[in-house]
Design a protein around this motif. Structure first.
Motif, short mmCIF file in Angstrom:
data_model
loop_
_atom_site.label_atom_id
_atom_site.label_comp_id
_atom_site.label_asym_id
_atom_site.label_seq_id
_atom_site.Cartn_x
_atom_site.Cartn_y
_atom_site.Cartn_z
N LEU A 155 0.84 -1.19 0.00
CA LEU A 155 0.00 0.00 0.00
C LEU A 155 0.88 1.24 0.00
CD1 LEU A 155 -2.93 1.12 0.17
CD2 LEU A 155 -2.57 1.33 2.62
N GLY A 156 0.60 2.14 -0.94
CA GLY A 156 1.39 3.36 -1.06
C GLY A 156 0.71 4.55 -0.42
N ARG A 157 0.40 5.54 -1.23
CA ARG A 157 -0.16 6.79 -0.71
C ARG A 157 -1.69 6.78 -0.75
NH1 ARG A 157 4.54 8.91 -3.87
NH2 ARG A 157 6.09 9.47 -2.29
N ILE A 158 -2.26 7.67 0.03
CA ILE A 158 -3.71 7.78 0.16
C ILE A 158 -4.12 9.22 -0.08
CG2 ILE A 158 -5.70 7.53 1.71
CD1 ILE A 158 -3.94 5.45 3.26
N VAL A 159 -5.11 9.43 -0.94
CA VAL A 159 -5.70 10.75 -1.12
C VAL A 159 -7.14 10.70 -0.63
CG1 VAL A 159 -6.38 12.56 -2.73
CG2 VAL A 159 -4.21 11.36 -3.05
N MET A 160 -7.48 11.60 0.27
CA MET A 160 -8.85 11.72 0.77
C MET A 160 -9.46 12.99 0.19
SD MET A 160 -8.26 10.76 4.79
CE MET A 160 -7.66 9.13 5.28
N VAL A 161 -10.60 12.84 -0.47
CA VAL A 161 -11.29 13.98 -1.09
C VAL A 161 -12.55 14.28 -0.28
CG1 VAL A 161 -12.30 14.89 -3.21
CG2 VAL A 161 -10.41 13.24 -3.34
N GLY A 162 -12.61 15.46 0.31
CA GLY A 162 -13.76 15.82 1.12
C GLY A 162 -14.00 14.89 2.29
N PRO A 163 -12.97 14.52 3.05
CA PRO A 163 -13.14 13.52 4.11
C PRO A 163 -13.73 14.12 5.39
CG PRO A 163 -10.87 14.25 4.06
CD PRO A 163 -11.56 14.96 2.92
N PRO A 164 -14.73 13.49 5.98
CA PRO A 164 -15.26 13.96 7.27
C PRO A 164 -14.43 13.43 8.44
CG PRO A 164 -16.57 12.13 6.50
CD PRO A 164 -15.53 12.38 5.44
N ASN A 165 -13.14 13.76 8.44
CA ASN A 165 -12.24 13.20 9.45
C ASN A 165 -12.59 13.66 10.86
OD1 ASN A 165 -10.46 11.50 7.98
ND2 ASN A 165 -9.46 13.32 7.11
N ARG A 166 -13.28 14.78 10.98
CA ARG A 166 -13.74 15.25 12.28
C ARG A 166 -15.27 15.32 12.33
NH1 ARG A 166 -9.06 18.09 14.84
NH2 ARG A 166 -7.34 17.78 13.39
N GLY A 167 -15.89 14.57 11.42
CA GLY A 167 -17.33 14.49 11.40
C GLY A 167 -17.97 15.50 10.47
N LEU A 199 -9.64 23.27 -3.30
CA LEU A 199 -9.98 23.57 -4.68
C LEU A 199 -11.38 24.18 -4.76
CD1 LEU A 199 -8.67 20.31 -6.42
CD2 LEU A 199 -7.48 22.49 -6.08
N PRO A 200 -11.61 25.09 -5.70
CA PRO A 200 -12.91 25.76 -5.82
C PRO A 200 -13.96 24.84 -6.41
CG PRO A 200 -11.46 26.49 -7.57
CD PRO A 200 -10.63 25.59 -6.69
N SER A 201 -14.67 24.14 -5.55
CA SER A 201 -15.67 23.20 -6.04
C SER A 201 -16.63 22.85 -4.92
CB SER A 201 -15.00 21.93 -6.58
OG SER A 201 -15.93 21.13 -7.29
N LEU A 202 -17.56 21.93 -5.21
CA LEU A 202 -18.52 21.43 -4.25
C LEU A 202 -18.12 20.03 -3.80
CD1 LEU A 202 -21.78 22.59 -6.06
CD2 LEU A 202 -20.64 23.72 -4.13
N HIS A 203 -18.84 19.49 -2.83
CA HIS A 203 -18.48 18.23 -2.20
C HIS A 203 -18.38 17.07 -3.19
CE1 HIS A 203 -18.10 15.33 1.06
NE2 HIS A 203 -19.08 14.62 0.54
N THR A 204 -19.31 17.00 -4.13
CA THR A 204 -19.32 15.88 -5.08
C THR A 204 -18.72 16.25 -6.42
OG1 THR A 204 -21.27 14.90 -4.03
CG2 THR A 204 -20.79 14.20 -6.27
N SER A 205 -19.04 17.43 -6.93
CA SER A 205 -18.55 17.80 -8.27
C SER A 205 -17.04 17.91 -8.33
CB SER A 205 -19.20 19.11 -8.73
OG SER A 205 -18.87 20.17 -7.85
N ILE A 206 -16.38 18.02 -7.19
CA ILE A 206 -14.92 18.06 -7.19
C ILE A 206 -14.32 16.80 -7.80
CG2 ILE A 206 -14.65 17.04 -4.87
CD1 ILE A 206 -12.38 19.06 -4.40
N LEU A 207 -15.08 15.70 -7.73
CA LEU A 207 -14.59 14.44 -8.30
C LEU A 207 -14.46 14.50 -9.81
CD1 LEU A 207 -16.77 11.94 -6.25
CD2 LEU A 207 -14.35 12.44 -5.90
N TRP A 208 -15.17 15.39 -10.45
CA TRP A 208 -15.25 15.40 -11.91
C TRP A 208 -14.41 16.48 -12.55
CZ3 TRP A 208 -21.05 15.78 -10.57
CH2 TRP A 208 -21.47 14.58 -9.99
N ARG A 209 -13.62 17.20 -11.77
CA ARG A 209 -12.79 18.28 -12.30
C ARG A 209 -11.43 17.76 -12.76
NH1 ARG A 209 -14.82 23.33 -10.69
NH2 ARG A 209 -17.08 23.09 -10.41
N LYS A 210 -10.98 18.25 -13.90
CA LYS A 210 -9.66 17.89 -14.39
C LYS A 210 -8.58 18.31 -13.40
CE LYS A 210 -10.64 18.09 -19.36
NZ LYS A 210 -10.29 18.76 -20.64
N ARG A 211 -8.78 19.46 -12.78
CA ARG A 211 -7.79 19.95 -11.83
C ARG A 211 -7.62 18.99 -10.66
NH1 ARG A 211 -8.47 25.92 -9.38
NH2 ARG A 211 -8.16 26.40 -11.58
#
Length: 220
Positions: A113-125, A193-205
């Motif tokens: 297992l290498g690196r982990i990227v968390m996108v919009g994670p509720p790490n503190r709820g 990044l300038p986006s919303l919780h779900t639509s951030i998944l679909w951005r090229k950036r």
């Protein structure tokens, strides 16, 4: 006079230069609560374009315990490691999938297992989860566990991930998990990044920055 020829090798305003590819690592992507793995298909496609092998991991997210879901995900990672022994395996998780990944780490993950990227994670709820619990908590244990109350399941988890490099991507206009709720105590890097919780998944950036972190341990 001959007409000038178009240099098709030159980048255009709409083109997106790809990062240099090295070894084809494998990325396992998993979704959040009340979602489906196919929400991550566009991001997976862009990661393939940047030189990764990818696969989507789906799970039933509304019932049961996140800890149990995380244990099953750990088993999945071990199976992937056995199937592809020569590849480094990275994880890209959206929202609740990040908490599932933290629970998988506690259950034990393969050495590859290498690196982990968390996108919009509720790490503190999530405050949204807390507000929905009175109405839907009877149906969804995971929703209750994602609440941002101090005594919730997610806030009882260790906020350190140890030896694994974790990058956190926060959506600037996230109404589900604000930036103050996304961070861990020992993440390697973070970016907003300038986006919303779900639509951030679909951005090229987003794909560009995820690729950078998986390659280097830092966002571009």
């Amino acid at each position: 006079m001959n007409a000038p020829t178009l240099d098709r090798s030159a980048p255009t305003a709409d083109s997106e230069p790809s990062l240099p590819s090295t070894t084809r690592d494998r990325v396992v992507l998993l979704h959040g609560i009340a979602s489906t793995k196919y929400m991550l298909a566009p991001l997976a496609g862009r990661l393939r374009g940047h030189g990764f092998d990818t696969e989507l991991y789906g799970y039933f997210s509304l019932r049961g315990s996140i800890r149990d879901i995380g244990a099953r995900f750990a088993t999945k990672l071990h199976r992937v490691a056995e199937q592809y022994p020569d590849q480094t395996i990275h994880v890209v998780a959206h929202s609740m999938g990040s908490i599932v990944t933290r629970c998988a780490l506690l259950s034990g993950v393969p050495e590859s297992l290498g690196r982990i990227v968390m996108v919009g994670p509720p790490n503190r709820g999530s405050h949204v989860a807390r507000r929905l619990v009175p109405r839907y908590g009877w149906f969804s244990q995971t929703l209750t566990e994602l609440s941002d109350t101090p005594d919730s399941f997610v806030n009882a988890l260790p906020r350190c991930v140890g030896s694994h490099e974790v990058g956190i991507v926060t959506a600037k206009h996230d109404r589900v998990v604000p930036k103050g709720s996304t961070l861990l105590d020992d993440h390697a890097d973070e970016i907003t990044l300038p986006s919303l919780h779900t639509s951030i998944l679909w951005r090229k950036r987003t794909a560009r920055h995820v690729t950078s972190f998986l390659r280097t341990g830092r966002f571009a």
